[in-house]
Design a protein around this motif. Structure first.
Motif, PDB file in Angstrom:
ATOM      1  N   GLN A 185       0.846  -1.193   0.000  1.00 32.44           N
ATOM      2  CA  GLN A 185       0.000   0.000   0.000  1.00 32.44           C
ATOM      3  C   GLN A 185       0.888   1.251   0.000  1.00 32.44           C
ATOM      4  N   THR A 186       0.400   2.299  -0.646  1.00 33.42           N
ATOM      5  CA  THR A 186       1.198   3.519  -0.782  1.00 33.42           C
ATOM      6  C   THR A 186       0.342   4.746  -0.488  1.00 33.42           C
ATOM      7  N   ARG A 187       0.951   5.737   0.156  1.00 33.72           N
ATOM      8  CA  ARG A 187       0.317   7.032   0.374  1.00 33.72           C
ATOM      9  C   ARG A 187       1.291   8.118  -0.063  1.00 33.72           C
ATOM     10  N   CYS A 188       0.784   9.110  -0.780  1.00 35.25           N
ATOM     11  CA  CYS A 188       1.588  10.250  -1.221  1.00 35.25           C
ATOM     12  C   CYS A 188       1.015  11.511  -0.587  1.00 35.25           C
ATOM     13  N   CYS A 189       1.851  12.307   0.053  1.00 34.24           N
ATOM     14  CA  CYS A 189       1.344  13.464   0.799  1.00 34.24           C
ATOM     15  C   CYS A 189       2.468  14.467   1.018  1.00 34.24           C
ATOM     16  N   ASN A 190       2.107  15.597   1.611  1.00 35.28           N
ATOM     17  CA  ASN A 190       3.107  16.620   1.934  1.00 35.28           C
ATOM     18  C   ASN A 190       3.827  16.297   3.240  1.00 35.28           C
ATOM     19  N   SER A 191       3.079  15.779   4.235  1.00 33.07           N
ATOM     20  CA  SER A 191       3.639  15.487   5.557  1.00 33.07           C
ATOM     21  C   SER A 191       2.918  14.283   6.139  1.00 33.07           C
ATOM     22  N   LEU A 192       3.595  13.546   7.006  1.00 32.12           N
ATOM     23  CA  LEU A 192       2.943  12.403   7.646  1.00 32.12           C
ATOM     24  C   LEU A 192       3.565  12.117   9.002  1.00 32.12           C
ATOM     25  N   ILE A 193       2.831  11.325   9.777  1.00 35.50           N
ATOM     26  CA  ILE A 193       3.295  10.836  11.075  1.00 35.50           C
ATOM     27  C   ILE A 193       3.313   9.315  11.029  1.00 35.50           C
ATOM     28  N   VAL A 194       4.399   8.710  11.480  1.00 41.24           N
ATOM     29  CA  VAL A 194       4.426   7.270  11.731  1.00 41.24           C
ATOM     30  C   VAL A 194       4.342   7.122  13.244  1.00 41.24           C
ATOM     31  N   ALA A 195       3.197   6.641  13.715  1.00 39.80           N
ATOM     32  CA  ALA A 195       2.886   6.720  15.144  1.00 39.80           C
ATOM     33  C   ALA A 195       2.999   5.368  15.845  1.00 39.80           C
ATOM     34  N   PRO A 221      -1.045   9.979   7.001  1.00 41.88           N
ATOM     35  CA  PRO A 221      -0.817  11.181   6.196  1.00 41.88           C
ATOM     36  C   PRO A 221      -1.579  12.361   6.799  1.00 41.88           C
ATOM     37  N   LEU A 222      -0.966  13.536   6.805  1.00 44.78           N
ATOM     38  CA  LEU A 222      -1.630  14.714   7.356  1.00 44.78           C
ATOM     39  C   LEU A 222      -2.366  15.452   6.241  1.00 44.78           C
ATOM     40  N   PRO A 223      -3.595  15.924   6.504  1.00 42.11           N
ATOM     41  CA  PRO A 223      -4.501  16.376   5.433  1.00 42.11           C
ATOM     42  C   PRO A 223      -4.300  17.836   5.026  1.00 42.11           C
ATOM     43  N   PHE A 224      -3.088  18.186   4.641  1.00 45.10           N
ATOM     44  CA  PHE A 224      -2.862  19.546   4.136  1.00 45.10           C
ATOM     45  C   PHE A 224      -1.722  19.504   3.124  1.00 45.10           C
ATOM     46  N   SER A 225      -1.737  20.469   2.222  1.00 44.98           N
ATOM     47  CA  SER A 225      -0.687  20.541   1.209  1.00 44.98           C
ATOM     48  C   SER A 225      -0.047  21.920   1.149  1.00 44.98           C
ATOM     49  N   LEU A 231      -2.501  25.473   8.911  1.00 44.40           N
ATOM     50  CA  LEU A 231      -3.025  26.291  10.003  1.00 44.40           C
ATOM     51  C   LEU A 231      -4.452  25.892  10.357  1.00 44.40           C
ATOM     52  N   ARG A 232      -5.266  25.581   9.348  1.00 40.37           N
ATOM     53  CA  ARG A 232      -6.639  25.118   9.629  1.00 40.37           C
ATOM     54  C   ARG A 232      -6.614  23.780  10.369  1.00 40.37           C
ATOM     55  N   PHE A 233      -5.726  22.889   9.944  1.00 37.12           N
ATOM     56  CA  PHE A 233      -5.607  21.584  10.593  1.00 37.12           C
ATOM     57  C   PHE A 233      -5.191  21.735  12.058  1.00 37.12           C
ATOM     58  N   VAL A 234      -4.173  22.560  12.309  1.00 32.62           N
ATOM     59  CA  VAL A 234      -3.695  22.768  13.677  1.00 32.62           C
ATOM     60  C   VAL A 234      -4.802  23.366  14.540  1.00 32.62           C
ATOM     61  N   ALA A 235      -5.551  24.333  14.002  1.00 31.25           N
ATOM     62  CA  ALA A 235      -6.642  24.952  14.762  1.00 31.25           C
ATOM     63  C   ALA A 235      -7.721  23.930  15.101  1.00 31.25           C
ATOM     64  N   TYR A 243      -7.571  14.148  16.141  1.00 29.63           N
ATOM     65  CA  TYR A 243      -7.758  14.072  14.698  1.00 29.63           C
ATOM     66  C   TYR A 243      -8.020  12.617  14.353  1.00 29.63           C
ATOM     67  N   ASP A 244      -9.073  12.355  13.610  1.00 28.97           N
ATOM     68  CA  ASP A 244      -9.420  10.992  13.227  1.00 28.97           C
ATOM     69  C   ASP A 244      -9.175  10.817  11.732  1.00 28.97           C
ATOM     70  N   GLY A 245      -7.941  10.486  11.384  1.00 31.03           N
ATOM     71  CA  GLY A 245      -7.594  10.309   9.978  1.00 31.03           C
ATOM     72  C   GLY A 245      -8.147   9.003   9.433  1.00 31.03           C
ATOM     73  N   SER A 246      -8.750   9.048   8.276  1.00 29.57           N
ATOM     74  CA  SER A 246      -9.346   7.853   7.685  1.00 29.57           C
ATOM     75  C   SER A 246      -8.447   7.203   6.652  1.00 29.57           C
ATOM     76  N   ASP A 247      -7.280   7.800   6.392  1.00 28.93           N
ATOM     77  CA  ASP A 247      -6.417   7.330   5.316  1.00 28.93           C
ATOM     78  C   ASP A 247      -5.148   6.678   5.850  1.00 28.93           C
ATOM     79  N   ALA A 248      -5.197   6.194   7.087  1.00 27.83           N
ATOM     80  CA  ALA A 248      -4.000   5.663   7.736  1.00 27.83           C
ATOM     81  C   ALA A 248      -3.718   4.229   7.291  1.00 27.83           C
ATOM     82  N   LEU A 249      -2.445   3.861   7.349  1.00 28.27           N
ATOM     83  CA  LEU A 249      -2.000   2.493   7.089  1.00 28.27           C
ATOM     84  C   LEU A 249      -1.537   1.875   8.406  1.00 28.27           C
ATOM     85  N   ARG A 250      -1.827   0.599   8.608  1.00 26.20           N
ATOM     86  CA  ARG A 250      -1.316  -0.136   9.759  1.00 26.20           C
ATOM     87  C   ARG A 250      -0.247  -1.101   9.271  1.00 26.20           C
TER      88      ARG A 250
END
Length: 290
Positions: A185-195, A221-225, A231-235, A243-250
């Motif tokens: 599986q692959t995700r492409c994004c500007n920023s992400l967290i591996v938690a 993946p964090l939902p901003f580009s 700033l909207r995400f942080v607020a 934050y309940d991300g629906s696009d996460a990989l386990r």
């Protein structure tokens, strides 16, 4: 009396000899025999912890400080060699939040009870080297802000220094993308967290699916580009507390996570060069006092 080896970080802004003596006194009052370690540098701290882990009898090592001190301790341990306890004394104390530790007194009471659970850690490998993390790896915007934090601002403002650094990064935004791949599986994004833990930056549950006691890492993946989206995400996270991300990989322990791109990386709030890198889970790393 049970012996506990207490690792202090005298170079931390939250440390003082008075606080250290107070903690040692409280540990003695709880029926423990604390043996203090006061290393003068990061290298000396890692050497001292590694030496303890070479003992025939696995030691109990108490990390007193923030998440950076805890990270130093886990990177000095070998798997199956010790028991870890924590007493929070830092800026964000994310690990303490993850465990539900409400105060230093609560932490000491837990150490005295001695309830243990095996915990997992992540391990990142890149051109910089190999380093473990217990909470998270951040790639992109948050790692850029971590790299931009100024020590003078951190001493004066605490967590506010990270806000200032984030605002500076907004003025110098990095549009490049990164790609994370795991188990096909692959995700492409500007920023992400591996938690490896649910909490981030203190009380905020950024990746609620993650757990120190799980056999999986969560790639979120964090939902901003762009800067306005960030700033909207942080607020939103600040107001909701999560934050309940629906696009996460386990990704399980046998499934390495490959991250491509050339963006900053942070592990447990400390800079770790740049991607590309590979991350894997080390399940049941050692026992943790809970």
């Amino acid at each position: 009396m049970s012996i506990v080896h207490v690792v202090f970080n005298p170079t931390s802004g939250s440390y003082s000899p008075h606080k250290a003596e107070q903690i040692l006194t409280q540990l003695r009052a709880a029926g423990l025999d604390p043996q203090p370690l006061l290393p003068r540098s990061l290298a000396e701290s890692m050497q001292a912890v590694a030496g303890l882990c070479n003992q025939v009898e696995p030691p109990t090592i108490i990390a007193v400080g923030g998440d950076g001190t805890i990270n130093t301790v886990i990177n000095s341990m070998t798997q199956g060699s010790a028991t870890l306890g924590i007493i929070p004394l830092g800026t964000a104390n994310v690990m303490a939040r993850e465990l539900g530790i409400s105060s230093q007194q609560d932490a000491i009471a837990r150490i005295a009870r001695g309830t243990l659970r095996p915990f997992s850690v992540g391990e990142a490998s890149s051109a910089v080297g190999v380093r473990r993390f217990v909470l998270m790896a951040g790639i992109g915007a948050d790692a850029a802000a971590v790299a931009d934090v100024r020590p003078s601002e951190k001493r004066l403002l605490g967590k506010g220094a990270y806000v200032l650094a984030g605002l500076r990064r907004c003025l110098n935004w990095d549009n490049r993308l990164i790609t994370a791949s795991c188990a096909g599986q692959t995700r492409c994004c500007n920023s992400l967290i591996v938690a490896n833990a649910a909490h981030y930056a203190g009380p905020y549950r950024l990746v609620p699916q993650a757990s120190l006691f799980s056999t999986q890492l969560v790639v979120a993946p964090l939902p901003f580009s762009g800067p306005l989206g960030m700033l909207r995400f942080v607020a939103t996270v600040f107001l909701r507390g999560r934050y309940d991300g629906s696009d996460a990989l386990r990704c399980g322990g046998g499934e390495p996570i490959t991250i491509t791109g050339n963006k900053p990386v942070q592990l447990d709030g400390d800079s770790f060069g740049t991607a590309p890198l590979t991350i894997r889970l080390i399940p049941d790393f050692n026992n943790l006092i809970v």
